[in-house]
Design a protein around this motif. Structure first.
Motif, PDB file in Angstrom:
ATOM      1  N   ASN A 143       0.808  -1.217   0.000  1.00 26.50           N
ATOM      2  CA  ASN A 143       0.000   0.000   0.000  1.00 26.50           C
ATOM      3  C   ASN A 143       0.843   1.268   0.000  1.00 26.50           C
ATOM      4  N   ARG A 144       2.176   1.080  -0.163  1.00 26.97           N
ATOM      5  CA  ARG A 144       3.128   2.190  -0.224  1.00 26.97           C
ATOM      6  C   ARG A 144       3.028   3.084   1.017  1.00 26.97           C
ATOM      7  N   MET A 145       2.900   2.417   2.155  1.00 25.12           N
ATOM      8  CA  MET A 145       2.854   3.113   3.433  1.00 25.12           C
ATOM      9  C   MET A 145       4.177   2.940   4.171  1.00 25.12           C
ATOM     10  N   THR A 146       4.538   3.948   4.934  1.00 24.65           N
ATOM     11  CA  THR A 146       5.765   3.915   5.720  1.00 24.65           C
ATOM     12  C   THR A 146       5.454   4.347   7.143  1.00 24.65           C
ATOM     13  N   GLU A 147       5.977   3.601   8.102  1.00 25.94           N
ATOM     14  CA  GLU A 147       5.807   3.940   9.511  1.00 25.94           C
ATOM     15  C   GLU A 147       7.166   4.179  10.146  1.00 25.94           C
ATOM     16  N   VAL A 148       7.264   5.250  10.897  1.00 27.45           N
ATOM     17  CA  VAL A 148       8.463   5.560  11.677  1.00 27.45           C
ATOM     18  C   VAL A 148       8.078   5.601  13.141  1.00 27.45           C
ATOM     19  N   GLN A 149       8.675   4.706  13.923  1.00 25.05           N
ATOM     20  CA  GLN A 149       8.363   4.592  15.351  1.00 25.05           C
ATOM     21  C   GLN A 149       6.855   4.455  15.580  1.00 25.05           C
ATOM     22  N   GLY A 150       6.216   3.639  14.730  1.00 21.66           N
ATOM     23  CA  GLY A 150       4.790   3.357  14.875  1.00 21.66           C
ATOM     24  C   GLY A 150       3.857   4.423  14.328  1.00 21.66           C
ATOM     25  N   LYS A 151       4.399   5.498  13.758  1.00 23.37           N
ATOM     26  CA  LYS A 151       3.577   6.576  13.224  1.00 23.37           C
ATOM     27  C   LYS A 151       3.699   6.627  11.708  1.00 23.37           C
ATOM     28  N   GLU A 152       2.555   6.614  11.026  1.00 21.62           N
ATOM     29  CA  GLU A 152       2.559   6.661   9.562  1.00 21.62           C
ATOM     30  C   GLU A 152       3.020   8.035   9.072  1.00 21.62           C
ATOM     31  N   ILE A 153       3.889   8.044   8.071  1.00 24.45           N
ATOM     32  CA  ILE A 153       4.366   9.295   7.487  1.00 24.45           C
ATOM     33  C   ILE A 153       4.082   9.294   5.997  1.00 24.45           C
ATOM     34  N   ASP A 154       3.973  10.479   5.436  1.00 27.97           N
ATOM     35  CA  ASP A 154       3.718  10.627   3.999  1.00 27.97           C
ATOM     36  C   ASP A 154       5.028  10.798   3.257  1.00 27.97           C
ATOM     37  N   LEU A 155       5.264   9.921   2.297  1.00 29.94           N
ATOM     38  CA  LEU A 155       6.403  10.045   1.399  1.00 29.94           C
ATOM     39  C   LEU A 155       5.896  10.311  -0.003  1.00 29.94           C
ATOM     40  N   THR A 156       6.598  11.143  -0.761  1.00 30.64           N
ATOM     41  CA  THR A 156       6.254  11.321  -2.164  1.00 30.64           C
ATOM     42  C   THR A 156       6.597  10.027  -2.910  1.00 30.64           C
ATOM     43  N   PRO A 157       6.042   9.830  -4.107  1.00 36.92           N
ATOM     44  CA  PRO A 157       6.373   8.613  -4.863  1.00 36.92           C
ATOM     45  C   PRO A 157       7.875   8.417  -5.053  1.00 36.92           C
ATOM     46  N   LYS A 158       8.610   9.480  -5.317  1.00 36.89           N
ATOM     47  CA  LYS A 158      10.052   9.345  -5.522  1.00 36.89           C
ATOM     48  C   LYS A 158      10.771   9.024  -4.214  1.00 36.89           C
ATOM     49  N   GLU A 159      10.347   9.634  -3.113  1.00 34.31           N
ATOM     50  CA  GLU A 159      10.950   9.327  -1.812  1.00 34.31           C
ATOM     51  C   GLU A 159      10.732   7.863  -1.458  1.00 34.31           C
ATOM     52  N   PHE A 160       9.509   7.367  -1.685  1.00 33.48           N
ATOM     53  CA  PHE A 160       9.231   5.966  -1.389  1.00 33.48           C
ATOM     54  C   PHE A 160      10.059   5.050  -2.291  1.00 33.48           C
ATOM     55  N   SER A 161      10.141   5.386  -3.571  1.00 34.36           N
ATOM     56  CA  SER A 161      10.907   4.550  -4.513  1.00 34.36           C
ATOM     57  C   SER A 161      12.372   4.467  -4.107  1.00 34.36           C
ATOM     58  N   LEU A 162      12.933   5.578  -3.668  1.00 37.38           N
ATOM     59  CA  LEU A 162      14.323   5.585  -3.219  1.00 37.38           C
ATOM     60  C   LEU A 162      14.508   4.683  -2.010  1.00 37.38           C
ATOM     61  N   LEU A 163      13.639   4.835  -1.024  1.00 37.17           N
ATOM     62  CA  LEU A 163      13.754   4.031   0.191  1.00 37.17           C
ATOM     63  C   LEU A 163      13.558   2.548  -0.109  1.00 37.17           C
ATOM     64  N   TRP A 164      12.588   2.233  -0.941  1.00 38.65           N
ATOM     65  CA  TRP A 164      12.311   0.833  -1.271  1.00 38.65           C
ATOM     66  C   TRP A 164      13.474   0.202  -2.026  1.00 38.65           C
ATOM     67  N   LEU A 165      14.075   0.953  -2.932  1.00 45.91           N
ATOM     68  CA  LEU A 165      15.216   0.446  -3.693  1.00 45.91           C
ATOM     69  C   LEU A 165      16.376   0.135  -2.762  1.00 45.91           C
ATOM     70  N   LEU A 166      16.700   1.025  -1.847  1.00 48.37           N
ATOM     71  CA  LEU A 166      17.800   0.795  -0.913  1.00 48.37           C
ATOM     72  C   LEU A 166      17.514  -0.405  -0.005  1.00 48.37           C
ATOM     73  N   CYS A 167      16.253  -0.527   0.432  1.00 47.90           N
ATOM     74  CA  CYS A 167      15.905  -1.624   1.338  1.00 47.90           C
ATOM     75  C   CYS A 167      15.995  -2.986   0.662  1.00 47.90           C
ATOM     76  N   ASN A 168      15.747  -3.024  -0.635  1.00 50.32           N
ATOM     77  CA  ASN A 168      15.762  -4.297  -1.345  1.00 50.32           C
ATOM     78  C   ASN A 168      17.156  -4.703  -1.808  1.00 50.32           C
ATOM     79  N   ARG A 169      18.115  -3.796  -1.693  1.00 51.07           N
ATOM     80  CA  ARG A 169      19.498  -4.135  -2.024  1.00 51.07           C
ATOM     81  C   ARG A 169      20.414  -3.612  -0.919  1.00 51.07           C
ATOM     82  N   PRO A 170      20.281  -4.198   0.265  1.00 48.27           N
ATOM     83  CA  PRO A 170      20.981  -3.649   1.433  1.00 48.27           C
ATOM     84  C   PRO A 170      22.499  -3.719   1.352  1.00 48.27           C
TER      85      PRO A 170
END
Length: 231
Positions: A143-170
């Motif tokens: 659902n392209r959701m991100t939680e920080v310390q249990g709180k949902e935060i809004d990421l732009t599509p590009k911010e989410f894509s960057l974070l997801w890419l890094l997480c999938n290639r640690p």
């Protein structure tokens, strides 16, 4: 489902051209000619995508984008008449999803709109691998959701894509050029400073200490990598 496009453009001839083009493609279209009108119509019309001219009376496209990005991840494609990359880079830094330079080809514009809408619409099938957990951080690609310390935060599509890419290639260190090519999948040839700005914005949203990043590490002289292993 009806797809609504808000067009922000002050040139009457381009307004008419875009209205006819996009309505023929089956979209519901609203056209405004001043930057100050865009914010009201964005709230009232509730578009699925915004075509945003940079040079408009009242308020320029950059300021419009800044205001919208404080509250929404609305897909935005900027329209610029300048050949200089400065406007394109500035728009992408502010979180726009794509750009097209005027005069533009109608077929190319329609394809870019469809590509952006498709990326927003696509939701992967439920799969445990689509949820990455880091200490204090959960990234859900279903659902392209991100939680920080249990709180949902809004990421732009590009911010989410960057974070997801890094997480999938640690284990991988990405250069800025690699990130530029992978996150912006249009024909964009610009400064890697766009990536630097994107990393800065993302860190401001997820890092407990900006001065000492925990999740996104800088590898000096190379680029960036994930700073902590996923669970």
């Amino acid at each position: 489902m009806e797809i609504k496009i808000l067009v922000a453009e002050d040139d009457p001839s381009i307004q008419q051209f875009l209205y006819i083009l996009l309505t023929r493609e089956g979209y519901s279209v609203k056209v405004v000619g001043q930057g100050t009108e865009v914010i009201n119509e964005w709230r009232n019309f509730k578009p699925n995508l915004l075509l945003l001219d940079i040079m408009m009376p009242g308020m320029d496209g950059f300021e419009v984008c800044r205001i919208i990005r404080r509250e929404s991840n609305l897909p935005i494609i900027i329209l610029t008449a300048k050949e200089d990359n400065e406007d394109k880079i500035s728009g992408l830094i502010l979180g726009c999803d794509d750009y097209i330079t005027k005069p533009f080809d109608s077929t190319e514009l329609v394809l870019r709109i469809k590509a952006v809408l498709r990326r927003v619409k696509e939701v992967p099938r439920k799969n445990e691998k689509n949820i990455v957990k880091l200490p204090g951080l959960i990234i859900n690609n279903d659902n392209r959701m991100t939680e920080v310390q249990g709180k949902e935060i809004d990421l732009t599509p590009k911010e989410f894509s960057l974070l997801w890419l890094l997480c999938n290639r640690p284990d991988q260190v990405f250069t800025r050029e690699q990130l530029l090519n992978q996150i912006w999948d249009s024909d964009y040839y610009g400064s890697a400073s766009v990536v630097t700005s994107l990393v800065k914005r993302l860190r401001e949203k997820i890092e407990p200490d900006i001065s000492n990043p925990y999740y996104i590490k800088t590898v000096h002289g190379v680029g960036y990598k994930l700073g902590v292993r996923p669970d």
